[in-house]
Scaffold this active site. Structure first.
Site, PDB file in Angstrom:
ATOM      1  N   THR A 155     -15.844  51.638 -23.907  1.00  0.00           N
ATOM      2  CA  THR A 155     -14.614  51.060 -24.445  1.00  0.00           C
ATOM      3  C   THR A 155     -13.702  52.238 -24.756  1.00  0.00           C
ATOM      4  O   THR A 155     -14.177  53.297 -25.188  1.00  0.00           O
ATOM      5  CB  THR A 155     -14.850  50.233 -25.728  1.00  0.00           C
ATOM      6  OG1 THR A 155     -15.352  51.092 -26.759  1.00  0.00           O
ATOM      7  CG2 THR A 155     -15.832  49.092 -25.487  1.00  0.00           C
ATOM      8  N   HIS A 156     -12.410  52.080 -24.530  1.00  0.00           N
ATOM      9  CA  HIS A 156     -11.434  53.164 -24.723  1.00  0.00           C
ATOM     10  C   HIS A 156     -11.787  54.395 -23.892  1.00  0.00           C
ATOM     11  O   HIS A 156     -11.422  55.515 -24.237  1.00  0.00           O
ATOM     12  CB  HIS A 156     -11.335  53.564 -26.202  1.00  0.00           C
ATOM     13  CG  HIS A 156     -11.114  52.413 -27.133  1.00  0.00           C
ATOM     14  ND1 HIS A 156      -9.879  51.847 -27.336  1.00  0.00           N
ATOM     15  CD2 HIS A 156     -11.978  51.705 -27.903  1.00  0.00           C
ATOM     16  CE1 HIS A 156      -9.980  50.853 -28.199  1.00  0.00           C
ATOM     17  NE2 HIS A 156     -11.250  50.739 -28.554  1.00  0.00           N
ATOM     18  N   SER A 278      -9.612  69.411   1.476  1.00  0.00           N
ATOM     19  CA  SER A 278      -8.389  70.114   1.112  1.00  0.00           C
ATOM     20  C   SER A 278      -8.028  71.118   2.201  1.00  0.00           C
ATOM     21  O   SER A 278      -8.913  71.717   2.825  1.00  0.00           O
ATOM     22  CB  SER A 278      -8.583  70.851  -0.222  1.00  0.00           C
ATOM     23  OG  SER A 278      -7.555  71.792  -0.433  1.00  0.00           O
ATOM     24  N   LYS A 284     -13.533  71.178  -1.728  1.00  0.00           N
ATOM     25  CA  LYS A 284     -13.064  69.864  -2.179  1.00  0.00           C
ATOM     26  C   LYS A 284     -13.564  68.715  -1.294  1.00  0.00           C
ATOM     27  O   LYS A 284     -13.643  68.827  -0.075  1.00  0.00           O
ATOM     28  CB  LYS A 284     -11.535  69.817  -2.201  1.00  0.00           C
ATOM     29  CG  LYS A 284     -10.873  70.728  -3.212  1.00  0.00           C
ATOM     30  CD  LYS A 284     -11.192  70.322  -4.644  1.00  0.00           C
ATOM     31  CE  LYS A 284     -10.520  69.013  -5.006  1.00  0.00           C
ATOM     32  NZ  LYS A 284      -9.060  69.082  -4.976  1.00  0.00           N
ATOM     33  N   ASN A 286     -12.364  64.810  -1.573  1.00  0.00           N
ATOM     34  CA  ASN A 286     -11.438  63.985  -2.341  1.00  0.00           C
ATOM     35  C   ASN A 286     -11.629  62.482  -2.096  1.00  0.00           C
ATOM     36  O   ASN A 286     -11.862  62.062  -0.958  1.00  0.00           O
ATOM     37  CB  ASN A 286      -9.990  64.354  -1.989  1.00  0.00           C
ATOM     38  CG  ASN A 286      -9.678  65.802  -2.293  1.00  0.00           C
ATOM     39  OD1 ASN A 286     -10.174  66.356  -3.273  1.00  0.00           O
ATOM     40  ND2 ASN A 286      -8.878  66.432  -1.449  1.00  0.00           N
ATOM     41  N   GLU A 291      -7.914  56.447  -4.072  1.00  0.00           N
ATOM     42  CA  GLU A 291      -6.596  56.795  -4.602  1.00  0.00           C
ATOM     43  C   GLU A 291      -5.486  56.025  -3.884  1.00  0.00           C
ATOM     44  O   GLU A 291      -4.516  55.588  -4.513  1.00  0.00           O
ATOM     45  CB  GLU A 291      -6.371  58.304  -4.471  1.00  0.00           C
ATOM     46  CG  GLU A 291      -7.240  59.105  -5.430  1.00  0.00           C
ATOM     47  CD  GLU A 291      -7.156  60.599  -5.203  1.00  0.00           C
ATOM     48  OE1 GLU A 291      -7.669  61.342  -6.052  1.00  0.00           O
ATOM     49  OE2 GLU A 291      -6.577  61.025  -4.178  1.00  0.00           O
TER      50      GLU A 291
END
Length: 458
Positions: A155-156, A278, A284, A286, A291
């Site tokens: 939560t949060h 990348s 990397k 990704n 996204e």
């Protein structure tokens, strides 16, 4: 310029005006639906004696030949036509002569385009429902395999209580199950046939609108008001709203995948087929698909807001503004379908790092509530128990250890109520397994829910 009008005009439309007004660049998507609707209209006209049997056969054969020639690449849809309707009619007349000019008897382009959009939307709803179902099947498979994969619930965005991966993914199952329900509701509500509404006031021809609706599988029959029949776009607003909700759910799920994929969490490994690298940093990997799904959500939201804005000030009945319903709806449909397919593929190939998940749950004090419950069961009032466990957490933070790693002596220094059975009481297994109410993460509850989900998908 191939147009379905022009008799009362004395000069040709300005080319810029024509291009601005034309919709052939995007409504050619309707070719299949336009021919399907026209064919049903012709069959109905012949049934009513408005066309002869010979004329019916000639027109139907002509329409079918246009469809086949386009599908097989022998006939191209070009911008010399104003819209797909004029393309079909002009080519029909070229092929069968004056009989082709009778195709438009008893209908307007207004009810024709309303019909095409409904037929197209209905087909797209069915396709989208299939894609959501595939995603649900993928989620359910992962749930079945992970009823004992412990992880922190949040939560949060703060670690809260221990759950299982099956339980966490079950929340998304519920979301996407509601999405299917929305699609079903929209399909049922929109399933009325506008053909026969004419421009806005019906027609003097003795059309059998019930028969046309039956031919086109509109189970709820014809629309009961011809003005609404040509000017209703509620079903598109509903469909866009449903797609926006689907995308919102995909975006929330994508956000979690992105977080879980980070070095800080390392809960998941995304398959190479659904990752990118990348151009400068060779280490990397990704989560670009997740996204992009997250990013494209705003695009679908924009389509919904755009159509709501277009419709908000329109008087009855049809207005040219309504042409704006198509491009944005087509784009939203393509975007949502693409995101569903790609996200499902990504999810199906993800590897879950179970050890990291359980370690994160243990080190995040997710069993603190269970430690408080332990005290309550030994006669300590909950408010006092809450304070005692708060002191335990502060002690662990200071020492850099978890509740599991405290010695019994350390426990007793804070509260003499603690005994050796505290370790079993706060183990991840115990914390999860004793939560047995419907909808909880305990294995008994989860197996029951999984069984219900299986039955639902069947």
């Amino acid at each position: 310029m191939a147009q379905l009008w022009g008799g009362r005009f004395t000069k040709e439309t300005d080319k810029l005006v024509y291009n601005f007004n034309a919709s052939i660049s995007f409504d050619q998507k309707f070719l299949k639906e336009d021919i399907e609707g026209s064919s049903a209209h012709v069959v109905m006209l012949a049934k009513q004696g408005i066309l002869t049997a010979e004329e019916k056969i000639e027109i139907l054969n002509g329409l079918d030949s246009i469809r086949k020639d386009v599908e097989e690449g022998r006939l191209k849809i070009t911008d010399e036509y104003e819209d797909v309707h004029s393309f079909v009619e002009a080519n029909l007349i070229d092929r069968i002569g004056d009989t082709g000019k009778k195709l438009h008897t008893g209908r307007s382009r207004n009810d024709q385009v309303a019909l095409d959009m409904k037929l197209y939307t209905r087909n797209q709803i069915d396709e989208m429902d299939g894609l959501v179902k595939q995603l649900l099947e993928t989620i359910l498979k992962i749930m079945e395999e992970n009823t004992e994969t412990y992880m922190p619930g949040f939560t949060h965005l703060q670690k809260a209580q221990p759950i299982t991966l099956a339980h966490h993914l079950g929340a998304y199952f519920e979301m996407f199950r509601r999405d299917r329900s929305r699609l079903s509701d929209i399909r049922n509500r929109m399933n009325t046939c506008p053909l026969g509404s004419g421009a806005l006031a019906g027609t003097t021809y003795p059309l059998d609108r019930d028969y046309t609706a039956e031919l086109l599988k509109f189970e709820n029959g014809p629309t009961l008001n011809s003005i609404d029949g040509v000017s209703d776009r509620d079903y598109l607003i509903e469909f866009l709203s449903a797609m926006a909700t689907i995308m919102m759910h995909l975006s929330r799920f994508s956000e979690e995948v992105i977080i879980w994929n980070s070095n800080e969490y390392q809960f998941v490994d995304i398959d190479d087929a659904y990752s990118t690298g990348s151009s400068i940093m060779p280490q990397k990997k990704n989560p670009d698909i997740a996204e992009l799904v997250r990013g494209k959500t705003g695009r679908v939201y924009g389509a919904l807001i755009s159509l709501l804005t277009t419709m908000k000030g329109l008087p009855l009945a049809y207005n040219k503004d309504m042409q704006e319903d198509k491009e944005l709806t087509f784009d939203a449909i393509d975007t949502t379908k693409g995101c569903l397919a790609l996200f499902t593929g990504m999810l199906a190939t993800i590897k879950f790092n179970k050890k990291n998940m359980e370690t994160s749950a243990r080190n995040g004090f997710t069993n603190a509530t269970d430690a408080a419950d332990y005290l309550v069961k030994h006669g300590v009032p909950f408010r006092d128990a809450h304070g005692i466990v708060g002191q335990l957490v502060l002690y662990c933070i200071d020492k850099g250890i978890s509740l599991d790693e405290m010695t019994l002596e350390e426990y007793k220094n804070i509260s003499p109520v603690f005994e050796n059975d505290i370790y079993e009481a706060i183990s991840m297994k115990t914390c999860v397994e004793k939560r047995v109410t419907v909808g909880a993460p305990g294995p008994e509850a989860m197996h029951d829910v999984i069984g219900r989900y299986k039955q639902y998908l069947q």
